[in-house]
Each structure stands twice: as C-alpha cells, then as structure tokens.
Design a protein around this motif. Structure first.
Motif, PDB file in Angstrom:
ATOM      1  N   CYS A 110      -6.371  -2.950  -6.170  1.00 44.59           N
ATOM      2  CA  CYS A 110      -5.999  -3.498  -4.861  1.00 44.59           C
ATOM      3  C   CYS A 110      -6.591  -4.895  -4.702  1.00 44.59           C
ATOM      4  O   CYS A 110      -5.975  -5.789  -4.126  1.00 44.59           O
ATOM      5  CB  CYS A 110      -6.515  -2.616  -3.734  1.00 44.59           C
ATOM      6  SG  CYS A 110      -6.006  -0.905  -3.861  1.00 44.59           S
TER       7      CYS A 110
ATOM      8  N   CYS B  53      -6.384  -1.705   5.591  1.00 46.12           N
ATOM      9  CA  CYS B  53      -7.041  -0.730   4.711  1.00 46.12           C
ATOM     10  C   CYS B  53      -8.340  -0.240   5.338  1.00 46.12           C
ATOM     11  O   CYS B  53      -9.221  -1.048   5.657  1.00 46.12           O
ATOM     12  CB  CYS B  53      -7.327  -1.412   3.369  1.00 46.12           C
ATOM     13  SG  CYS B  53      -8.272  -0.394   2.241  1.00 46.12           S
TER      14      CYS B  53
ATOM     15  N   ARG C 178     -12.364  -1.049  -1.512  1.00 44.62           N
ATOM     16  CA  ARG C 178     -11.046  -0.751  -2.077  1.00 44.62           C
ATOM     17  C   ARG C 178     -11.088  -0.865  -3.604  1.00 44.62           C
ATOM     18  O   ARG C 178     -11.916  -1.615  -4.144  1.00 44.62           O
ATOM     19  CB  ARG C 178      -9.982  -1.686  -1.473  1.00 44.62           C
ATOM     20  CG  ARG C 178     -10.145  -3.134  -1.834  1.00 44.62           C
ATOM     21  CD  ARG C 178      -9.416  -4.013  -0.812  1.00 44.62           C
ATOM     22  NE  ARG C 178      -9.442  -5.428  -1.170  1.00 44.62           N
ATOM     23  CZ  ARG C 178     -10.501  -6.225  -1.037  1.00 44.62           C
ATOM     24  NH1 ARG C 178     -11.634  -5.745  -0.584  1.00 44.62           N
ATOM     25  NH2 ARG C 178     -10.426  -7.503  -1.370  1.00 44.62           N
ATOM     26  N   PRO C 179     -10.184  -0.134  -4.281  1.00 50.75           N
ATOM     27  CA  PRO C 179     -10.217  -0.116  -5.748  1.00 50.75           C
ATOM     28  C   PRO C 179      -9.936  -1.487  -6.359  1.00 50.75           C
ATOM     29  O   PRO C 179      -9.372  -2.385  -5.719  1.00 50.75           O
ATOM     30  CB  PRO C 179      -9.094   0.860  -6.114  1.00 50.75           C
ATOM     31  CG  PRO C 179      -8.869   1.684  -4.899  1.00 50.75           C
ATOM     32  CD  PRO C 179      -9.196   0.809  -3.733  1.00 50.75           C
TER      33      PRO C 179
ATOM     34  N   CYS D 251      -0.458   5.167   0.714  1.00 51.62           N
ATOM     35  CA  CYS D 251      -1.869   5.350   0.383  1.00 51.62           C
ATOM     36  C   CYS D 251      -2.571   6.091   1.524  1.00 51.62           C
ATOM     37  O   CYS D 251      -2.372   5.751   2.695  1.00 51.62           O
ATOM     38  CB  CYS D 251      -2.524   3.987   0.166  1.00 51.62           C
ATOM     39  SG  CYS D 251      -4.296   4.143  -0.130  1.00 51.62           S
TER      40      CYS D 251
ATOM     41  N   GLN E 120      -1.415   4.865  -8.492  1.00 52.41           N
ATOM     42  CA  GLN E 120      -2.672   4.149  -8.630  1.00 52.41           C
ATOM     43  C   GLN E 120      -3.751   4.960  -9.338  1.00 52.41           C
ATOM     44  O   GLN E 120      -4.319   5.891  -8.775  1.00 52.41           O
ATOM     45  CB  GLN E 120      -3.177   3.735  -7.247  1.00 52.41           C
ATOM     46  CG  GLN E 120      -4.364   2.836  -7.355  1.00 52.41           C
ATOM     47  CD  GLN E 120      -4.508   1.984  -6.127  1.00 52.41           C
ATOM     48  OE1 GLN E 120      -3.856   2.222  -5.124  1.00 52.41           O
ATOM     49  NE2 GLN E 120      -5.359   1.005  -6.182  1.00 52.41           N
TER      50      GLN E 120
ATOM     51  N   VAL F 120     -10.670   1.351   3.915  1.00 54.56           N
ATOM     52  CA  VAL F 120     -11.806   1.303   2.971  1.00 54.56           C
ATOM     53  C   VAL F 120     -11.876  -0.096   2.351  1.00 54.56           C
ATOM     54  O   VAL F 120     -12.275  -0.255   1.203  1.00 54.56           O
ATOM     55  CB  VAL F 120     -11.674   2.381   1.869  1.00 54.56           C
ATOM     56  CG1 VAL F 120     -11.865   3.775   2.441  1.00 54.56           C
ATOM     57  CG2 VAL F 120     -10.327   2.290   1.146  1.00 54.56           C
TER      58      VAL F 120
ATOM     59  N   PHE G 214      -5.335   5.726   2.660  1.00 53.94           N
ATOM     60  CA  PHE G 214      -6.316   4.894   3.372  1.00 53.94           C
ATOM     61  C   PHE G 214      -5.687   3.767   4.179  1.00 53.94           C
ATOM     62  O   PHE G 214      -6.406   2.947   4.753  1.00 53.94           O
ATOM     63  CB  PHE G 214      -7.330   4.317   2.373  1.00 53.94           C
ATOM     64  CG  PHE G 214      -7.966   5.364   1.519  1.00 53.94           C
ATOM     65  CD1 PHE G 214      -8.563   6.474   2.103  1.00 53.94           C
ATOM     66  CD2 PHE G 214      -7.939   5.279   0.140  1.00 53.94           C
ATOM     67  CE1 PHE G 214      -9.130   7.474   1.337  1.00 53.94           C
ATOM     68  CE2 PHE G 214      -8.509   6.272  -0.639  1.00 53.94           C
ATOM     69  CZ  PHE G 214      -9.106   7.367  -0.047  1.00 53.94           C
ATOM     70  N   VAL G 215      -4.367   3.685   4.193  1.00 54.11           N
ATOM     71  CA  VAL G 215      -3.750   2.588   4.935  1.00 54.11           C
ATOM     72  C   VAL G 215      -3.587   2.994   6.411  1.00 54.11           C
ATOM     73  O   VAL G 215      -3.295   4.145   6.722  1.00 54.11           O
ATOM     74  CB  VAL G 215      -2.403   2.166   4.292  1.00 54.11           C
ATOM     75  CG1 VAL G 215      -1.303   3.183   4.526  1.00 54.11           C
ATOM     76  CG2 VAL G 215      -1.983   0.789   4.776  1.00 54.11           C
TER      77      VAL G 215
ATOM     78  N   CYS H 273       0.829  -1.213   0.000  1.00 51.75           N
ATOM     79  CA  CYS H 273       0.000   0.000   0.000  1.00 51.75           C
ATOM     80  C   CYS H 273       0.861   1.259   0.000  1.00 51.75           C
ATOM     81  O   CYS H 273       0.438   2.316   0.461  1.00 51.75           O
ATOM     82  CB  CYS H 273      -0.953  -0.012   1.189  1.00 51.75           C
ATOM     83  SG  CYS H 273      -2.043  -1.437   1.179  1.00 51.75           S
TER      84      CYS H 273
HETATM   85  S1  SF4 Z   1      -5.744  -1.762  -0.207  1.00 51.00           S
HETATM   86 FE1  SF4 Z   1      -6.559   0.091   0.744  1.00 51.00          FE
HETATM   87  S2  SF4 Z   1      -4.822   0.985   1.823  1.00 51.00           S
HETATM   88 FE2  SF4 Z   1      -3.985  -0.485   0.347  1.00 51.00          FE
HETATM   89  S3  SF4 Z   1      -3.525   0.735  -1.519  1.00 51.00           S
HETATM   90 FE3  SF4 Z   1      -5.587  -0.135  -1.722  1.00 51.00          FE
HETATM   91  S4  SF4 Z   1      -6.950   1.488  -0.945  1.00 51.00           S
HETATM   92 FE4  SF4 Z   1      -4.903   1.935  -0.198  1.00 51.00          FE
END
Ligand code: SF4
Ligand code: SF4
Length: 259
Positions: A103, A93, A99-100, A85, A34, A95, A87-88, A29
């Motif tokens: 990921c 994570c 998550r996208p 990231c 990204q 989210v 969101f980490v 992450c």
């Molecule tokens: S899994 Fe979550 S924290 Fe890791 S890169 Fe993807 S969005 Fe970010």
C-alpha cells in the motif's frame, strides 16, 4: 483495462500525488489480492492491538504458493462487496500508520535480485498506471527513492529483504512443499510472532535444535519484550530449524540500485 507497467530507475522523475480530495480516493483499496509479509503482519496486529494469532485468524487467508511451496498469507477481502479491504473507511485507511508495504509503495512496485560478486541486493522498480488512479494527473514531481522515503518504507524493505533471503533459500532447495512440521514452524515463527515468543520463553528453547548462547547473545530475557529482536531471531531460527543452515544473526542486507 489492464494497468500499464513501466520499469523505472530509482532517480527517474514521474508526476504523482495522492489526496483525499481526488475522486478516486479509496478506489485502490478494493479489488485486490494482497499478500502480507511477516513485517506487515507485525505492524498490523500491533496497530489493531491484537495478538498475531487473532490477527491471522480474523483478517487473513492462508494458501501454499505454487512456485515456492511455502505458506502465503493474504488479507481476507470481503468478496460480497467488491473485495474491499477490511481496513478501508470513508475517511481513508484506518491502519494508515501501519499499512502494508504494498500500500505504501503504490503506484510503484519493487523487486530485488542479488549481485553475486558483491553479495548486495539490487533493487528494481516499476511504475504501475491504473486507469482509475487520478494521482498521475497531479504535477508533483516524484522519484522512486523520494517516494519510498516519504512513505516510510525503510524498515519494511529491510525486513522484507530478510524474509526474501529465506524464500530464495527455499527456492534453491526445489519447488515442493516442506515437510508438515517444518511448514508449521516456518509459519509460526515468521507470521505468528506471539506464538514464537511463547516458544522462546520455554526452558527447552535453544535445546532443539541446540543454540549456542555465544552465537546468539540476544537469547536473554530482554528478547521477550524486544519484538524486533525477537523478529530477527525468528528469521535466524527458521534458517536453522527449517533449512538446516547455521544459526547466525545476519546484519540486514545492504542495497544497490539499477542504473
Ligand atoms: S491502504 Fe489501508 S485500506 Fe487501503 S488496501 Fe492498504 S491497508 Fe487496506
Ligand atoms: S490517487 Fe491513486 S493511490 Fe491515491 S487514492 Fe486515488 S487511486 Fe488511490
């Protein structure tokens, strides 16, 4: 060290499992570039309870893709701290449920092409082995097909393929940038769904360009609250408004896989 990338059939077995117990937890992450697809943004902004406009402003950067001439939206990583990231967290994570797609797919990559005879989308897969990822030391057997199912990728693939249809439409028209107004509409409708909802709510929507309600039965009040229907309309509307194609709501593309 560079990652090792190996093409993979969808039913070829490989060993992999990811877990918070591994020493590499969260290592994937950071140090990322990204790009986010429109459906990634829809899921993330809802997970964070933000409007799409606020999400885009707070968490993304926008540039123009050199190949497509179209806007490309990427997560705005913290460059001061190893491109981590936003969101980490130490627990993982924040989210995770939304998550996208990239990921979810990791350590796989997925590409698509189109079978000209059948019109169906052909999926291609590759396995990405990065030195820091300890998941390959695990002896849990996976296949690309099973991994995608377990990681909840079905809606992501469906809507990302819809988006890729628009990209290939643009690629067929040439490499240059869109006219500024068309570029604005492309970005607003696909990435900023809450602004698109406001546009659809206006009385003038459907008049410029003209939309025949018979062609678009979803142009009804429910559309404002049904975000996925609105999202599908946004793709159809971009096809018409930005690329001058007929305004039809195509069914999601069907798939076949490389064998
Ligand atoms: S899994 Fe979550 S924290 Fe890791 S890169 Fe993807 S969005 Fe970010
Ligand atoms: S096993 Fe790989 S995917 Fe899982 S946390 Fe470690 S680096 Fe990330």
């Amino acid at each position: 060290m560079e990652p090792k990338i190996t093409p993979l059939r969808d039913d070829t077995s490989f060993s992999f499992a990811c877990s918070p117990a591994l020493s590499c937890f969260n290592a994937c992450c950071r140090d990322l570039n990204q790009a986010l697809a429109p459906y990634d943004i829809l899921r993330l902004k809802n997970a964070l309870r933000l409007s799409s406009g606020d999400f885009l402003e707070t968490f993304t950067i926008r540039r123009i893709g050199p190949e497509t001439g179209l806007p490309v939206i990427s997560l705005n990583f913290d460059r001061q701290t190893d491109r981590i990231c936003p969101f980490v967290t130490p627990a993982g994570c924040r989210v995770y449920r939304d998550r996208p797609a990239s990921c979810r797919l990791y350590p796989l990559a997925r590409g698509t092409s189109r079978n000209r005879a059948s019109g169906r989308i052909i999926e291609h897969f590759a396995l990405i082995r990065e030195p820091h990822c300890r998941g390959f030391n695990h002896d849990t057997a996976q296949t690309a097909r099973a991994w995608m199912r377990d990681q909840g990728l079905e809606p992501y693939n469906r809507y990302n393929d819809m988006f890729l249809e628009l990209i290939s439409l643009k690629n067929r028209r040439g490499r240059g940038r869109l006219k500024p107004e068309r570029e604005r509409l492309f970005y607003m409708a696909l990435y900023d769904i809450d602004s698109f909802r406001e546009l659809v709510s206006q009385e003038s929507f459907g008049k410029h360009p003209p939309v025949d309600p018979a062609d678009l039965p979803i142009l009804e009040p429910d559309l404002i609250s049904d975000e996925i229907a609105l999202f599908a309309l946004a793709h159809a509307w971009v096809k018409k408004t930005v690329f001058d194609e007929p305004l039809t709501l195509d069914p999601p593309p069907s798939h076949e896989t490389t064998r």
